[in-house]
Design a protein around this motif. Sequence first.
Motif, PDB file in Angstrom:
ATOM      1  N   ASN A  43      16.654 -58.536  44.293  1.00 16.65           N
ATOM      2  CA  ASN A  43      16.652 -57.465  44.069  1.00 16.65           C
ATOM      3  C   ASN A  43      15.127 -56.621  45.113  1.00 16.65           C
ATOM      4  O   ASN A  43      14.696 -55.430  44.781  1.00 16.65           O
ATOM      5  CB  ASN A  43      16.406 -56.492  42.857  1.00 16.65           C
ATOM      6  CG  ASN A  43      15.889 -57.218  41.702  1.00 16.65           C
ATOM      7  OD1 ASN A  43      15.308 -58.692  42.070  1.00 16.65           O
ATOM      8  ND2 ASN A  43      15.395 -57.023  40.517  1.00 16.65           N
ATOM      9  N   LYS A  44      14.045 -57.902  44.986  1.00 15.27           N
ATOM     10  CA  LYS A  44      12.535 -57.025  45.662  1.00 15.27           C
ATOM     11  C   LYS A  44      13.060 -56.906  46.478  1.00 15.27           C
ATOM     12  O   LYS A  44      12.301 -55.804  46.748  1.00 15.27           O
ATOM     13  CB  LYS A  44      12.184 -58.221  45.583  1.00 15.27           C
ATOM     14  CG  LYS A  44      12.274 -59.042  44.610  1.00 15.27           C
ATOM     15  CD  LYS A  44      11.508 -58.536  43.524  1.00 15.27           C
ATOM     16  CE  LYS A  44      11.064 -59.749  42.058  1.00 15.27           C
ATOM     17  NZ  LYS A  44      12.517 -58.797  41.490  1.00 15.27           N
ATOM     18  N   LYS A  47      14.530 -53.016  46.190  1.00 20.92           N
ATOM     19  CA  LYS A  47      13.688 -52.061  45.245  1.00 20.92           C
ATOM     20  C   LYS A  47      12.345 -51.506  46.653  1.00 20.92           C
ATOM     21  O   LYS A  47      11.875 -50.742  46.084  1.00 20.92           O
ATOM     22  CB  LYS A  47      13.065 -53.223  44.187  1.00 20.92           C
ATOM     23  CG  LYS A  47      13.732 -53.254  42.960  1.00 20.92           C
ATOM     24  CD  LYS A  47      12.840 -54.095  42.331  1.00 20.92           C
ATOM     25  CE  LYS A  47      13.495 -53.621  40.480  1.00 20.92           C
ATOM     26  NZ  LYS A  47      12.632 -54.188  39.573  1.00 20.92           N
ATOM     27  N   ASN A  72       8.312 -62.828  40.606  1.00 18.80           N
ATOM     28  CA  ASN A  72       8.600 -62.319  41.949  1.00 18.80           C
ATOM     29  C   ASN A  72       8.279 -61.388  42.777  1.00 18.80           C
ATOM     30  O   ASN A  72       8.371 -61.106  43.473  1.00 18.80           O
ATOM     31  CB  ASN A  72      10.171 -62.464  41.136  1.00 18.80           C
ATOM     32  CG  ASN A  72      10.341 -63.194  40.709  1.00 18.80           C
ATOM     33  OD1 ASN A  72      10.106 -64.807  40.458  1.00 18.80           O
ATOM     34  ND2 ASN A  72      11.601 -63.384  39.769  1.00 18.80           N
ATOM     35  N   GLY A 154       6.778 -54.645  38.401  1.00 11.89           N
ATOM     36  CA  GLY A 154       8.420 -55.081  38.378  1.00 11.89           C
ATOM     37  C   GLY A 154       9.176 -54.237  39.652  1.00 11.89           C
ATOM     38  O   GLY A 154      10.731 -54.392  39.366  1.00 11.89           O
ATOM     39  N   ALA A 181      20.928 -59.348  35.497  1.00 13.61           N
ATOM     40  CA  ALA A 181      19.876 -59.666  35.385  1.00 13.61           C
ATOM     41  C   ALA A 181      19.266 -58.566  34.655  1.00 13.61           C
ATOM     42  O   ALA A 181      18.631 -57.625  35.493  1.00 13.61           O
ATOM     43  CB  ALA A 181      19.734 -60.380  35.427  1.00 13.61           C
ATOM     44  N   GLY A 183      15.484 -56.817  33.467  1.00 10.18           N
ATOM     45  CA  GLY A 183      13.909 -56.667  33.471  1.00 10.18           C
ATOM     46  C   GLY A 183      13.657 -55.361  32.921  1.00 10.18           C
ATOM     47  O   GLY A 183      13.163 -55.237  31.805  1.00 10.18           O
ATOM     48  N   THR A 184      12.639 -54.287  33.676  1.00 12.03           N
ATOM     49  CA  THR A 184      12.788 -53.530  34.103  1.00 12.03           C
ATOM     50  C   THR A 184      13.698 -52.104  34.133  1.00 12.03           C
ATOM     51  O   THR A 184      13.666 -51.056  33.099  1.00 12.03           O
ATOM     52  CB  THR A 184      11.627 -52.966  34.714  1.00 12.03           C
ATOM     53  OG1 THR A 184      12.359 -52.731  36.238  1.00 12.03           O
ATOM     54  CG2 THR A 184      10.431 -53.482  34.575  1.00 12.03           C
ATOM     55  N   GLY A 185      15.133 -52.565  34.303  1.00  9.78           N
ATOM     56  CA  GLY A 185      16.012 -51.568  34.271  1.00  9.78           C
ATOM     57  C   GLY A 185      16.235 -50.571  35.816  1.00  9.78           C
ATOM     58  O   GLY A 185      17.420 -50.273  35.590  1.00  9.78           O
ATOM     59  N   GLY A 186      15.304 -51.399  36.590  1.00  7.26           N
ATOM     60  CA  GLY A 186      15.927 -50.143  38.145  1.00  7.26           C
ATOM     61  C   GLY A 186      16.821 -50.568  38.168  1.00  7.26           C
ATOM     62  O   GLY A 186      18.385 -49.686  38.838  1.00  7.26           O
ATOM     63  N   THR A 187      17.230 -52.467  38.754  1.00 13.36           N
ATOM     64  CA  THR A 187      18.128 -53.074  39.286  1.00 13.36           C
ATOM     65  C   THR A 187      19.509 -52.073  38.978  1.00 13.36           C
ATOM     66  O   THR A 187      20.587 -51.914  39.731  1.00 13.36           O
ATOM     67  CB  THR A 187      18.159 -54.632  39.603  1.00 13.36           C
ATOM     68  OG1 THR A 187      16.639 -54.448  40.011  1.00 13.36           O
ATOM     69  CG2 THR A 187      19.541 -54.915  40.366  1.00 13.36           C
ATOM     70  N   TYR A 262      15.838 -65.148  34.834  1.00 11.80           N
ATOM     71  CA  TYR A 262      17.146 -63.924  35.110  1.00 11.80           C
ATOM     72  C   TYR A 262      18.522 -64.267  35.288  1.00 11.80           C
ATOM     73  O   TYR A 262      19.207 -64.275  34.476  1.00 11.80           O
ATOM     74  CB  TYR A 262      16.352 -62.867  36.107  1.00 11.80           C
ATOM     75  CG  TYR A 262      15.065 -62.103  36.112  1.00 11.80           C
ATOM     76  CD1 TYR A 262      14.970 -60.958  35.254  1.00 11.80           C
ATOM     77  CD2 TYR A 262      13.810 -61.980  36.398  1.00 11.80           C
ATOM     78  CE1 TYR A 262      14.227 -60.617  34.801  1.00 11.80           C
ATOM     79  CE2 TYR A 262      12.672 -62.133  36.078  1.00 11.80           C
ATOM     80  CZ  TYR A 262      13.043 -60.852  35.491  1.00 11.80           C
ATOM     81  OH  TYR A 262      11.493 -60.087  35.632  1.00 11.80           O
ATOM     82  N   THR A 290      20.072 -61.835  41.934  1.00  7.43           N
ATOM     83  CA  THR A 290      19.287 -60.955  41.972  1.00  7.43           C
ATOM     84  C   THR A 290      17.732 -62.113  42.687  1.00  7.43           C
ATOM     85  O   THR A 290      16.679 -61.544  43.041  1.00  7.43           O
ATOM     86  CB  THR A 290      18.734 -59.756  40.980  1.00  7.43           C
ATOM     87  OG1 THR A 290      18.570 -61.054  40.323  1.00  7.43           O
ATOM     88  CG2 THR A 290      19.400 -58.916  41.040  1.00  7.43           C
ATOM     89  N   GLY A 291      17.914 -62.943  43.004  1.00  9.92           N
ATOM     90  CA  GLY A 291      16.672 -63.659  43.617  1.00  9.92           C
ATOM     91  C   GLY A 291      15.794 -64.344  42.394  1.00  9.92           C
ATOM     92  O   GLY A 291      16.061 -65.071  41.161  1.00  9.92           O
ATOM     93  N   GLY A 292      14.923 -64.701  42.733  1.00 14.35           N
ATOM     94  CA  GLY A 292      13.758 -64.822  41.859  1.00 14.35           C
ATOM     95  C   GLY A 292      13.520 -67.023  41.648  1.00 14.35           C
ATOM     96  O   GLY A 292      12.915 -67.632  40.951  1.00 14.35           O
TER      97      GLY A 292
END
Length: 317
Positions: A43-44, A47, A72, A154, A181, A183-187, A262, A290-292
């Motif tokens: 997702n990086k 984003k 990440n 994030g 997954a 974290g902040t909700g953006g993905t 995640y 989503t990686g990580g």
Amino acid sequence: MFFSSFNNDRSKNEEILHPVLEKAGVSLSIKREDQLHEYVSGNKFRKLKYNFIEAKRLGYTTLLTFGGAYSNHIEATAAAGKIMGFQTIGVIRGDELAKNLENTLSNNETLYRASEAGMQFEFVSRAHYRDKMNPDFLETLRTELGAFYIIPEGGTNLLAVKGCAEILNPKDSDFDVLCCAVGTGGTIAGIINSTTSNQKVLGFPALKGDFLSAEIKKYTSKTNWQLSNEYHFGGYGKINKEGIAFINTFYDQQQILLDPIYTGKMMYGIFDMIEKGMFSKNTRILAIHTGGIQGIAGMNKKLKKKKLPLITAGYSK
Ligand SMILES: Cc1ncc(COP(=O)(O)O)c(C=O)c1O
């Protein structure tokens, strides 16, 4: 240009075969966003894409962002900055890390790689970090460092959500449930925005807290989603023996590495829900990887200190 001409073909859906799935009569595939790029993965990539394009359009040459020592997002921003020819600044939580930078970098792969990619660090105390978007603090940084484009902690903002809406492609409309997954909700917001009305999105928060639904609603008006709050393993960055064993076994069986912060928690949750009969027969599930993976080295250091088993799966650090 790296982002706009990037070939996304490396992110493929792979079907998972497992007796648990067979018994429940459901199918599960995983979208390998982790394979998008060596350092700007998952997702990086999504984003950062429109944020870099916007920063360039506005004429910035420096990008500033925030994160913890194993973030990440910090590593990916540094790597993308190097590729795109931007200077990057990372405001890092924990001023104790600045005391002996050489020692910090030799003990922390995330910061080491970010530094190698040219990222400049501003280490701040935890108290200062909480107040990082304070205009006075940012103004002091501007006076010291010059103009910069800000990407939030994030990486989540409107442009990030726009990028995450590109995770799904038209062929993915065959799936009934999309899992991600949170974290902040953006993905997940981007994924929700690109679903069809008969699909459902299931989010697996990696941390405790009731604030995430409100965060997600800032970026989507759709209602075909819900959060499954039972799989955070005690909070952000926390995991236990069972979670580690799951990641190691999943790798042995599928040759797919999951991260402990995640995607490992998400996949553990998906299997648990399937075993508990929470998906009806013939449901087609697509989980987003989503990686990580870069965070495993840092987690293994923590696990070693706590004398817990390590994540060994396909990972030789
Ligand atoms: C590997 C990985 N998966 C999932 C997430 C969750 O994404 P978001 O913060 O957009 O909810 C993150 C955090 O950015 C992450 O690093």
